[in-house]
Structure formats: structure tokens, C-alpha cells
Design a protein around this motif. Structure first.
Motif, PDB file in Angstrom:
ATOM      1  N   GLY A   1     -25.990 -56.934  -2.370  1.00  0.00           N
ATOM      2  CA  GLY A   1     -24.960 -56.590  -1.148  1.00  0.00           C
ATOM      3  C   GLY A   1     -25.644 -56.004  -0.167  1.00  0.00           C
ATOM      4  O   GLY A   1     -25.059 -55.648   0.981  1.00  0.00           O
ATOM      5  N   GLY A   2     -27.132 -55.906  -0.345  1.00  0.00           N
ATOM      6  CA  GLY A   2     -27.960 -55.447   0.693  1.00  0.00           C
ATOM      7  C   GLY A   2     -28.305 -56.434   1.642  1.00  0.00           C
ATOM      8  O   GLY A   2     -27.925 -57.690   1.710  1.00  0.00           O
ATOM      9  N   PHE A   3     -29.618 -56.154   2.285  1.00  0.00           N
ATOM     10  CA  PHE A   3     -29.956 -57.044   3.318  1.00  0.00           C
ATOM     11  C   PHE A   3     -31.660 -56.852   3.530  1.00  0.00           C
ATOM     12  O   PHE A   3     -32.054 -55.766   3.116  1.00  0.00           O
ATOM     13  N   VAL A   4     -32.443 -57.819   3.825  1.00  0.00           N
ATOM     14  CA  VAL A   4     -33.780 -57.732   4.542  1.00  0.00           C
ATOM     15  C   VAL A   4     -33.634 -58.399   5.650  1.00  0.00           C
ATOM     16  O   VAL A   4     -33.248 -59.506   5.918  1.00  0.00           O
ATOM     17  N   ARG A   5     -34.233 -57.677   6.751  1.00  0.00           N
ATOM     18  CA  ARG A   5     -34.428 -57.837   7.884  1.00  0.00           C
ATOM     19  C   ARG A   5     -36.100 -58.367   8.516  1.00  0.00           C
ATOM     20  O   ARG A   5     -36.741 -57.646   7.328  1.00  0.00           O
ATOM     21  N   ALA A   6     -36.326 -59.246   9.103  1.00  0.00           N
ATOM     22  CA  ALA A   6     -37.667 -59.805   8.886  1.00  0.00           C
ATOM     23  C   ALA A   6     -38.347 -60.316  10.567  1.00  0.00           C
ATOM     24  O   ALA A   6     -37.307 -60.580  11.136  1.00  0.00           O
ATOM     25  N   PHE A   7     -39.300 -60.218  10.659  1.00  0.00           N
ATOM     26  CA  PHE A   7     -40.044 -61.066  11.943  1.00  0.00           C
ATOM     27  C   PHE A   7     -41.581 -61.390  11.639  1.00  0.00           C
ATOM     28  O   PHE A   7     -42.073 -60.847  10.779  1.00  0.00           O
ATOM     29  N   LYS A   8     -41.912 -62.452  12.382  1.00  0.00           N
ATOM     30  CA  LYS A   8     -43.269 -63.189  12.118  1.00  0.00           C
ATOM     31  C   LYS A   8     -44.182 -62.477  13.353  1.00  0.00           C
ATOM     32  O   LYS A   8     -43.567 -62.687  14.429  1.00  0.00           O
ATOM     33  N   VAL A   9     -45.013 -61.541  13.008  1.00  0.00           N
ATOM     34  CA  VAL A   9     -45.779 -60.967  14.273  1.00  0.00           C
ATOM     35  C   VAL A   9     -46.372 -62.009  15.285  1.00  0.00           C
ATOM     36  O   VAL A   9     -47.176 -62.929  15.133  1.00  0.00           O
ATOM     37  N   GLY A  10     -45.632 -62.011  16.384  1.00  0.00           N
ATOM     38  CA  GLY A  10     -46.078 -62.758  17.678  1.00  0.00           C
ATOM     39  C   GLY A  10     -47.085 -61.880  18.544  1.00  0.00           C
ATOM     40  O   GLY A  10     -47.044 -60.893  18.443  1.00  0.00           O
ATOM     41  N   GLU A  11     -47.591 -63.036  19.257  1.00  0.00           N
ATOM     42  CA  GLU A  11     -48.577 -62.158  20.242  1.00  0.00           C
ATOM     43  C   GLU A  11     -47.859 -61.053  21.368  1.00  0.00           C
ATOM     44  O   GLU A  11     -48.550 -60.245  21.624  1.00  0.00           O
TER      45      GLU A  11
END
Lengths: 142, 142
Positions: A39-49
Motif C-alpha cells: 500500500g506504499g509507494f516509491v518515487r524516483a528520478f533519473k539524474v539528468g544534467e
């Protein structure tokens, strides 16, 4: 910017792109999210310039903002509640390099009226990038 | 974005625009800086649409990033030292609205080897927006 044209094929399975069209979230994004079985979540991003410092690592300010958007989101996940940040503490454990996939989540550790205490963690693979805690206040439904 | 075309006439006297052409600083900027007579500095930005939350106030993540760039800069002001953030704590006292001119600064409260402890404050006019403290590590000159 390269990350704006990030192909969905580059994104780990299960993640959806957050459709923030304006404001700070759109400025520092794109950010992604997936639900977890508990019931939780994971947020994410790919490190961009556009998220890096002079050393071509993810900027500390970007990680602070990601912590804010991720730790606090535990309050609004799966509902439409708005919240504001009252206090946020982040300890930086390791860096995140350009191109790395950064994930994070938060869990509620206490509730007092409209104030939520949250612990959070940010990581890349097996490496913990940052840990922290925050106090967030839920706003009245408008 | 409106703030990218912010006329210099809108900027309080003494402030210069930081010429960050890439990376996180350019993404969340523009930021401005002026020197103070005591050898210190004030950093600032005018809250633009691209820095706001859904309530059209400055996003907490933006203020966290600004705190990082401002509190830590006390180490690099007037020199070319690089630093990374080890720990950052920010307490949010009041909001900053779209169009408001936000200022901040930091002062060193302790030095232990390459680790600097810094206290900082962020304000709009007479209103304190946030206070906080951080630990920053100076990197070897490259």
C-alpha cells in the motif's frame, strides 16, 4: 534537456511518470512513482544534467527537494490531501551520479492532530544516498 | 517562464544575477546575490511560477534547495572552494507567495577539520520564512 526526452523504455517496470505540467515539480522533474504491494509507494528520478552540481553528481538541493516531495507524499498517497512542510532534516550518506536511477519513500512514524512525523530514505540500488525525517501538516480540504 | 525574462529593473539594488548556465542552479533559478558590508552576502530569488506548489506559494522543495545553496555558500563566498552538503535541517515558519522577493544568508558557527556548521535564515521583508542549520564539507581543491 536529455531527461525530458527520457524514453519510457529507460524506466524500470512499474513506474509511471508524474504528470506535473507546471510549478516546481515540473521544473525539477520528471519524477516517477510506483505503488508497492504493502500500500506504499516509491518515487524516483533519473539524474539528468539539469539536476546536477559542478561535479556532475545530483545536486544536494535536488535531493532536498526530492526528499520533500517523497517523504511528505506518504500523507497524500492514494488520496487528494494537500500538505505543507513544517520541518525537514536530511542526512546525506552517499552521492548519486549523472544517469543514476534514484528512488525514495517515506513512512509515517507519528500523527498529532494535523501534524505527521515521517521518516524517509533515498537510495540508488543497494546504496543509501540519504536518510531523513520530516514534519508535515495536512491542510483542510478545500 | 516569466522569471527567466525578469527585467533587471525588478531586482533590488545591489543584487547581481548568478550566471549559472547549466545544472540544478540554472534549473531552479534565476538566483541573485549581493555582498554585505561585513564581508557576508545575501542570496535571493523572486518566486516564479516554476518554483510554486499547487497553492501558488513557493514550493517547500524550492526553499530546501535555496537553503542548501545559500547556507552552504558561506563557505565558498569570495573564494573558489567547493563543498558538499552533509546534513541540512530547515524549519518552515511562513510561506512565500508567487512574486515575492525571497532572501537568505548563512553564518559559520563552527569548523572541525573540513566540516563546517552553518546557521541560516530565509526571509521576505520583515517576515522570517525559514530558519535552519547545516553541516557542509569542504572538498579538496582540484
Amino acid at each position: 534537456m536529455s531527461s525530458d526526452s527520457l524514453a519510457d523504455a529507460d524506466i524500470p517496470e512499474g513506474f509511471r511518470r508524474l504528470k506535473w505540467r507546471s510549478g516546481y515539480g515540473a521544473t525539477v522533474g520528471p519524477l516517477y512513482e510506483r505503488d508497492t504491494p504493502d500500500g506504499g509507494f516509491v518515487r524516483a528520478f533519473k539524474v539528468g544534467e539539469h539536476q546536477t552540481n559542478m561535479l556532475k553528481n545530483c545536486h544536494g538541493g535536488m535531493l532536498m527537494g526530492f526528499a520533500d516531495m517523497t517523504f511528505g507524499h506518504v500523507i497524500s498517497h492514494g488520496n487528494r490531501r494537500n500538505w505543507i512542510t513544517v520541518r525537514l532534516l536530511v542526512d546525506f550518506i552517499a552521492g548519486a551520479s549523472l544517469g543514476e536511477w534514484v528512488e525514495g519513500t517515506g513512512k509515517v512514524t507519528g500523527i498529532d492532530g494535523s501534524f505527521y512525523t515521517v521518516q524517509g530514505r533515498i537510495w540508488v540500488g543497494e546504496r543509501t544516498v540519504a536518510t531523513g525525517s520530516g514534519v508535515f501538516k495536512v491542510l483542510e480540504q478545500r
